[in-house]
Design an enzyme around this catalytic site. Structure first.
Site, PDB file in Angstrom:
ATOM      1  N   ASP A 250       0.834  -1.199   0.000  1.00 22.38           N
ATOM      2  CA  ASP A 250       0.000   0.000   0.000  1.00 22.38           C
ATOM      3  C   ASP A 250       0.869   1.248   0.000  1.00 22.38           C
ATOM      4  O   ASP A 250       2.084   1.173  -0.120  1.00 22.38           O
ATOM      5  CB  ASP A 250      -1.026  -0.019   1.145  1.00 22.38           C
ATOM      6  CG  ASP A 250      -0.384  -0.387   2.439  1.00 22.38           C
ATOM      7  OD1 ASP A 250       0.655   0.221   2.745  1.00 22.38           O
ATOM      8  OD2 ASP A 250      -0.900  -1.277   3.140  1.00 22.38           O
ATOM      9  N   LYS A 272      -5.225   2.027   0.548  1.00 22.80           N
ATOM     10  CA  LYS A 272      -6.565   2.266   1.087  1.00 22.80           C
ATOM     11  C   LYS A 272      -6.962   3.717   0.944  1.00 22.80           C
ATOM     12  O   LYS A 272      -6.154   4.610   1.053  1.00 22.80           O
ATOM     13  CB  LYS A 272      -6.588   1.923   2.568  1.00 22.80           C
ATOM     14  CG  LYS A 272      -6.292   0.498   2.847  1.00 22.80           C
ATOM     15  CD  LYS A 272      -6.233   0.326   4.336  1.00 22.80           C
ATOM     16  CE  LYS A 272      -5.590  -0.979   4.700  1.00 22.80           C
ATOM     17  NZ  LYS A 272      -4.937  -0.901   5.972  1.00 22.80           N
ATOM     18  N   ASP A 305       5.747  -1.441  11.063  1.00 18.53           N
ATOM     19  CA  ASP A 305       5.606  -2.774  11.642  1.00 18.53           C
ATOM     20  C   ASP A 305       4.168  -3.248  11.432  1.00 18.53           C
ATOM     21  O   ASP A 305       3.230  -2.479  11.673  1.00 18.53           O
ATOM     22  CB  ASP A 305       5.911  -2.693  13.146  1.00 18.53           C
ATOM     23  CG  ASP A 305       5.851  -4.058  13.798  1.00 18.53           C
ATOM     24  OD1 ASP A 305       6.929  -4.598  14.098  1.00 18.53           O
ATOM     25  OD2 ASP A 305       4.745  -4.594  13.994  1.00 18.53           O
ATOM     26  N   MET A 385      -1.311   8.561  12.554  1.00 19.65           N
ATOM     27  CA  MET A 385      -2.508   9.011  11.815  1.00 19.65           C
ATOM     28  C   MET A 385      -3.139  10.228  12.488  1.00 19.65           C
ATOM     29  O   MET A 385      -4.352  10.360  12.546  1.00 19.65           O
ATOM     30  CB  MET A 385      -3.546   7.869  11.741  1.00 19.65           C
ATOM     31  CG  MET A 385      -3.024   6.664  10.981  1.00 19.65           C
ATOM     32  SD  MET A 385      -4.102   5.232  11.073  1.00 19.65           S
ATOM     33  CE  MET A 385      -3.573   4.459  12.590  1.00 19.65           C
TER      34      MET A 385
HETATM   35  N1  SAH Z   1       2.300   0.073  10.719  1.00 19.36           N
HETATM   36  C1  SAH Z   1       2.813   1.416  10.571  1.00 19.36           C
HETATM   37  C2  SAH Z   1       1.800   2.470  10.941  1.00 19.36           C
HETATM   38  C3  SAH Z   1       0.616   2.528  10.048  1.00 19.36           C
HETATM   39  S1  SAH Z   1      -0.482   3.809  10.483  1.00 19.36           S
HETATM   40  C4  SAH Z   1       4.070   1.555  11.459  1.00 19.36           C
HETATM   41  O1  SAH Z   1       4.361   0.684  12.263  1.00 19.36           O
HETATM   42  O2  SAH Z   1       4.755   2.558  11.291  1.00 19.36           O
HETATM   43  C5  SAH Z   1       0.007   5.091   9.415  1.00 19.36           C
HETATM   44  C6  SAH Z   1       0.599   6.240  10.181  1.00 19.36           C
HETATM   45  O3  SAH Z   1       1.924   5.940  10.530  1.00 19.36           O
HETATM   46  C7  SAH Z   1       0.709   7.506   9.394  1.00 19.36           C
HETATM   47  O4  SAH Z   1      -0.511   8.231   9.436  1.00 19.36           O
HETATM   48  C8  SAH Z   1       1.809   8.255  10.115  1.00 19.36           C
HETATM   49  O5  SAH Z   1       1.315   8.857  11.276  1.00 19.36           O
HETATM   50  C9  SAH Z   1       2.697   7.121  10.545  1.00 19.36           C
HETATM   51  N2  SAH Z   1       3.845   6.937   9.641  1.00 19.36           N
HETATM   52  C10 SAH Z   1       4.156   5.828   8.943  1.00 19.36           C
HETATM   53  N3  SAH Z   1       5.306   6.001   8.264  1.00 19.36           N
HETATM   54  C11 SAH Z   1       5.741   7.234   8.550  1.00 19.36           C
HETATM   55  C12 SAH Z   1       6.875   8.001   8.159  1.00 19.36           C
HETATM   56  N4  SAH Z   1       7.810   7.509   7.335  1.00 19.36           N
HETATM   57  N5  SAH Z   1       6.986   9.252   8.650  1.00 19.36           N
HETATM   58  C13 SAH Z   1       6.058   9.759   9.470  1.00 19.36           C
HETATM   59  N6  SAH Z   1       4.975   9.087   9.881  1.00 19.36           N
HETATM   60  C14 SAH Z   1       4.809   7.841   9.429  1.00 19.36           C
END
Ligand code: SAH
Length: 462
Positions: A250, A272, A305, A385
């Site tokens: 995604d 999504k 993750d 988020m």
């Molecule tokens: N599973 C992912 C999180 C998914 S939710 C993890 O463990 O990181 C998606 C949210 O993660 C985004 O809205 C943002 O807040 C954060 N996010 C993911 N990658 C990011 C990045 N490279 N820089 C800043 N925020 C990030």
């Protein structure tokens, strides 16, 4: 070729190490790994060597070197810091035609000790001919990433079935084809994922029905792709990415990471859109299942993750019900990645003894969070988020007692070349977002630690 690589059987053979320092101890350690009977000659020994003596792993002759010490030795290693002694050892051993190694002196070496990757019974030895041990070590480290520890067990399994396979297939070509299908297919997959019994039973099934291509195939890898920088992938993630037949990804997965997926793999975007979230998720769960049932190796790549705000649990739930094998590979979550690359320690002796991760996703325009737990002192709060609901977040936190000047930061696209960091206060953050318009994904970090960015920032984005 300067040297012929050979693997010598030293089990219960006498080998001599002259010298009692750490280099000698390291060399003795290698001989011990090969189950040699090691004698060390030295007037004094280092603590490391003493430990080997205490553990009764080797015999220490507390004396200076004497030519008779080389008698009946299979190999001799000289590793003292006295060149004259090393020369004497070399001369004595050479006179008796015993292969000798003199530490750090390639001219006086009949054999050299390679840099070893030990996945016994699989052993990989890398040598630079004694010219550059560091280069050899670097290469070995690279191999380390390609050849995971599970190869030991895989090697043992193959050895156990070698005879049975020979009985079953008269022709060499048939045997080779069989072993290729085992080692490039589900048997190897299961073994490397630590599912030893399944690996063995699949091997047995294949042996009973070798023409059946579908046996044991079909698996899902739920893999954390980290926050963006491809260098932050795990070895395991990379390995599975390179053997997948089909990849579901995604928008959080960076294109640099995607570029590392096996070239032949089919790539399917399942990004999504917020509004029809719920339907899509079920669809994704179903797709993973269907492809795995077709016997494909399905890679589900998730940003960060998979088990942190990644709905990873739901995706494998269906698979568990249908008894499709799957494995989950953790990734560096956005909180860790962004914090590290922004120079914001999530915990700190002086400022934060705890750290909580929450989702700031709005539900019908509202945030449903346990506000009391978020306004605790000496705590860092990381909001995933949280961009769309930032004003509401800021308002509610202050309404529940957080000081308006509580330091807080936004990290846009952390760990990538587009990373940007804004440090301010919880009160000001919505205005900053309004003005600067950070691009998704953006992470919100709240707490005193965010101020450390001003002194600890080290990562320069593009
Ligand atoms: N599973 C992912 C999180 C998914 S939710 C993890 O463990 O990181 C998606 C949210 O993660 C985004 O809205 C943002 O807040 C954060 N996010 C993911 N990658 C990011 C990045 N490279 N820089 C800043 N925020 C990030």
């Amino acid at each position: 070729m300067e040297h012929l690589p050979i693997f010598v059987d030293l089990k219960q053979r006498d080998c001599l190490v002259v010298g009692g320092g750490d280099i000698a101890a390291r060399k003795a350690g290698l001989l011990l790994k090969a189950q040699a009977r090691v004698t060390v000659v030295a007037p004094a020994i280092s603590a490391t060597m003493q430990q080997l003596v205490d553990e009764k792993q080797l015999t220490w002759l507390e004396s200076r070197f004497d030519t008779q010490h080389v008698n009946s030795q299979r190999l001799v290693i000289a590793a003292t810091d006295d060149e004259a002694v090393n020369d004497a050892v070399h001369a004595a051993a050479t006179a008796k035609n015993i292969l000798t190694n003199v530490a750090d002196n390639p001219d006086k070496c009949d054999f050299i000790l390679a840099s070893i990757l030990d996945r016994s019974p699989i052993v990989v030895a890398v040598s630079s001919g004694g010219g550059s041990p560091v280069l050899a070590r670097n290469l070995r480290a690279r191999l380390e990433t390609l050849i995971p520890p599970g190869y030991s067990k895989l090697g043992e399994l193959v050895a156990r079935y070698r005879e049975a396979v020979k009985q079953k297939f008269g022709k060499m070509a048939q045997r080779r084809r069989f072993w290729e299908s085992v080692l490039e297919g589900p048997v190897a997959d299961h073994m490397l994922a630590g599912r030893e019994q399944l690996a063995e039973s699949t091997l047995m099934q294949k042996l009973a029905d070798p023409e059946n291509e579908t046996i044991g195939r079909g698996e899902v890898y739920l893999v954390g792709a980290g926050p963006g920088d491809p260098d932050l992938l795990t070895f395991k993630a990379l390995r599975l990415m390179q053997q997948a037949d089909v990849v579901f990804y995604d928008r959080l997965v960076s294109k640099e990471v995607l570029a590392l997926v096996r070239k032949e793999a089919e790539l399917i975007y399942v990004g999504k859109q917020r509004a029809w979230h719920a339907v899509r998720q079920e669809e994704i769960n179903q797709l993973l299942l269907e492809y795995a049932q077709q016997g494909k190796r399905v890679l589900r790549l998730k940003g960060g993750d998979p088990f942190i705000f990644g709905r990873g649990g739901e995706e494998i739930d269906t698979l568990a019900d249908e008894k499709i094998p799957f494995q989950v590979v953790p990734g560096i979550t956005a909180a860790s990645g962004c914090a590290s690359y922004a120079g914001i320690p999530l915990t700190h002796r002086d400022y934060a003894q705890s750290c909580v991760f929450v989702t700031g996703q709005l539900k019908q325009g509202e945030l449903d969070l346990n506000w009391e737990s978020l306004v605790q002192p000496r705590q860092t709060v990381v909001v995933y988020m949280g961009l769309a609901g930032l004003s509401e977040l800021s308002r509610q936190l202050q309404a529940h007692g957080m000081a308006a000047d509580k330091p807080a930061a936004l990290v846009q696209q952390g760990t990538t070349e587009n990373q940007k960091v804004w440090v301010s206060t919880i009160n000001e953050l919505p205005a900053i977002a309004e003005r600067e318009k950070p691009v998704a994904p953006t992470l919100v970090i709240i707490g005193e630690v965010t101020r450390l960015h001003n002194t600890l920032a080290w990562f320069k984005s593009g």
